[in-house]
Design a protein around this motif. Sequence first.
Motif, PDB file in Angstrom:
ATOM      1  N   LEU A 132      12.348  20.863  15.713  1.00 21.88           N
ATOM      2  CA  LEU A 132      12.317  21.579  16.981  1.00 21.88           C
ATOM      3  C   LEU A 132      12.878  22.998  16.875  1.00 21.88           C
ATOM      4  O   LEU A 132      12.711  23.791  17.793  1.00 21.88           O
ATOM      5  N   GLY A 133      13.550  23.310  15.769  1.00 24.79           N
ATOM      6  CA  GLY A 133      14.048  24.667  15.558  1.00 24.79           C
ATOM      7  C   GLY A 133      15.327  25.001  16.297  1.00 24.79           C
ATOM      8  O   GLY A 133      15.657  26.176  16.470  1.00 24.79           O
ATOM      9  N   MET A 134      16.073  23.996  16.717  1.00 20.80           N
ATOM     10  CA  MET A 134      17.341  24.256  17.401  1.00 20.80           C
ATOM     11  C   MET A 134      18.426  24.526  16.367  1.00 20.80           C
ATOM     12  O   MET A 134      18.222  24.362  15.178  1.00 20.80           O
ATOM     13  N   GLU A 135      19.578  24.967  16.863  1.00 22.43           N
ATOM     14  CA  GLU A 135      20.705  25.253  15.981  1.00 22.43           C
ATOM     15  C   GLU A 135      21.876  24.345  16.312  1.00 22.43           C
ATOM     16  O   GLU A 135      22.010  23.874  17.445  1.00 22.43           O
ATOM     17  N   VAL A 136      22.725  24.108  15.314  1.00 27.40           N
ATOM     18  CA  VAL A 136      23.917  23.287  15.498  1.00 27.40           C
ATOM     19  C   VAL A 136      24.927  24.073  16.328  1.00 27.40           C
ATOM     20  O   VAL A 136      25.181  25.243  16.054  1.00 27.40           O
ATOM     21  N   ARG A 137      25.486  23.435  17.342  1.00 21.74           N
ATOM     22  CA  ARG A 137      26.542  24.049  18.150  1.00 21.74           C
ATOM     23  C   ARG A 137      27.908  23.522  17.718  1.00 21.74           C
ATOM     24  O   ARG A 137      28.853  24.271  17.575  1.00 21.74           O
ATOM     25  N   THR A 138      27.994  22.200  17.546  1.00 23.08           N
ATOM     26  CA  THR A 138      29.249  21.564  17.152  1.00 23.08           C
ATOM     27  C   THR A 138      28.941  20.380  16.263  1.00 23.08           C
ATOM     28  O   THR A 138      28.024  19.610  16.553  1.00 23.08           O
ATOM     29  N   ASP A 139      29.689  20.239  15.197  1.00 20.01           N
ATOM     30  CA  ASP A 139      29.594  19.058  14.341  1.00 20.01           C
ATOM     31  C   ASP A 139      30.999  18.784  13.818  1.00 20.01           C
ATOM     32  O   ASP A 139      31.418  19.345  12.813  1.00 20.01           O
ATOM     33  N   VAL A 140      31.723  17.950  14.567  1.00 21.66           N
ATOM     34  CA  VAL A 140      33.124  17.688  14.269  1.00 21.66           C
ATOM     35  C   VAL A 140      33.341  16.182  14.196  1.00 21.66           C
ATOM     36  O   VAL A 140      32.887  15.444  15.072  1.00 21.66           O
ATOM     37  N   THR A 141      34.015  15.742  13.153  1.00 28.85           N
ATOM     38  CA  THR A 141      34.396  14.340  13.027  1.00 28.85           C
ATOM     39  C   THR A 141      35.896  14.243  13.262  1.00 28.85           C
ATOM     40  O   THR A 141      36.680  14.974  12.645  1.00 28.85           O
ATOM     41  N   VAL A 142      36.283  13.346  14.176  1.00 21.93           N
ATOM     42  CA  VAL A 142      37.683  13.182  14.561  1.00 21.93           C
ATOM     43  C   VAL A 142      38.218  11.899  13.940  1.00 21.93           C
ATOM     44  O   VAL A 142      37.925  10.800  14.423  1.00 21.93           O
ATOM     45  N   ALA A 143      38.979  12.046  12.870  1.00 22.58           N
ATOM     46  CA  ALA A 143      39.510  10.883  12.149  1.00 22.58           C
ATOM     47  C   ALA A 143      40.403  10.014  13.039  1.00 22.58           C
ATOM     48  O   ALA A 143      40.356   8.775  12.958  1.00 22.58           O
ATOM     49  N   GLU A 144      41.172  10.650  13.923  1.00 23.69           N
ATOM     50  CA  GLU A 144      42.100   9.919  14.796  1.00 23.69           C
ATOM     51  C   GLU A 144      41.374   9.015  15.796  1.00 23.69           C
ATOM     52  O   GLU A 144      41.982   8.146  16.402  1.00 23.69           O
ATOM     53  N   MET A 145      40.091   9.224  15.960  1.00 27.53           N
ATOM     54  CA  MET A 145      39.302   8.408  16.896  1.00 27.53           C
ATOM     55  C   MET A 145      38.305   7.551  16.123  1.00 27.53           C
ATOM     56  O   MET A 145      37.168   7.356  16.562  1.00 27.53           O
ATOM     57  N   GLY A 146      38.710   7.052  14.958  1.00 26.82           N
ATOM     58  CA  GLY A 146      37.843   6.174  14.175  1.00 26.82           C
ATOM     59  C   GLY A 146      36.644   6.892  13.589  1.00 26.82           C
ATOM     60  O   GLY A 146      35.556   6.331  13.504  1.00 26.82           O
ATOM     61  N   ASP A 147      36.839   8.148  13.185  1.00 27.50           N
ATOM     62  CA  ASP A 147      35.770   8.980  12.632  1.00 27.50           C
ATOM     63  C   ASP A 147      34.638   9.221  13.634  1.00 27.50           C
ATOM     64  O   ASP A 147      33.469   9.333  13.267  1.00 27.50           O
ATOM     65  N   PHE A 148      35.015   9.343  14.895  1.00 21.48           N
ATOM     66  CA  PHE A 148      34.067   9.692  15.958  1.00 21.48           C
ATOM     67  C   PHE A 148      33.482  11.072  15.656  1.00 21.48           C
ATOM     68  O   PHE A 148      34.204  12.012  15.338  1.00 21.48           O
ATOM     69  N   ARG A 149      32.170  11.179  15.750  1.00 19.18           N
ATOM     70  CA  ARG A 149      31.483  12.446  15.458  1.00 19.18           C
ATOM     71  C   ARG A 149      30.906  13.046  16.727  1.00 19.18           C
ATOM     72  O   ARG A 149      30.083  12.433  17.411  1.00 19.18           O
ATOM     73  N   TRP A 150      31.357  14.261  17.048  1.00 21.51           N
ATOM     74  CA  TRP A 150      30.813  15.013  18.178  1.00 21.51           C
ATOM     75  C   TRP A 150      29.801  16.003  17.602  1.00 21.51           C
ATOM     76  O   TRP A 150      30.159  16.937  16.887  1.00 21.51           O
TER      77      TRP A 150
END
Length: 137
Positions: free
Chosen positions: A25-43
């Motif tokens: 689709l040609g979009m761009e990444v805005r946020t790609d963060v993994t939070v270890a304190e939340m069980g490796d939750f990925r936003w």
Amino acid sequence: MITVGSTQLWVHDQDEALAFYTQKLGMEVRTDVTVAEMGDFRWLSVGPVGQADFSIVLMLIPGPPVMDAATADQVRDLMAKGFAGTLFLSTDDCNASYKELSARGVEFVEQPSEQPYGIDSSFRDPSGNHIRLTEVR
């Protein structure tokens, strides 16, 4: 003033969704963060190039305690049917965008067609989310 900053789509696989939304689709990444304190939750969020004030969060369907197994199965079921929500994309030229996205491997379920409001088409992402591509008059 209240504005819309982002929306969320459930996805089965964040890496697959990321590839689809950026490469096809040609979009761009805005946020790609993994939070270890939340069980490796990925936003993970993406957005249209040139529209920095809006993003689409590509959210992995969670398990307990956030979502019980039965609810997660219901969400997956709705996604498979294309009824877990719809993302509406706008374009200045639906026919040209259809050709461009088709060439990138996007499989449309509806080719562009004339409607009272403009030209409209649709496709689904790898998780089954329904996406409409519309040239509004």
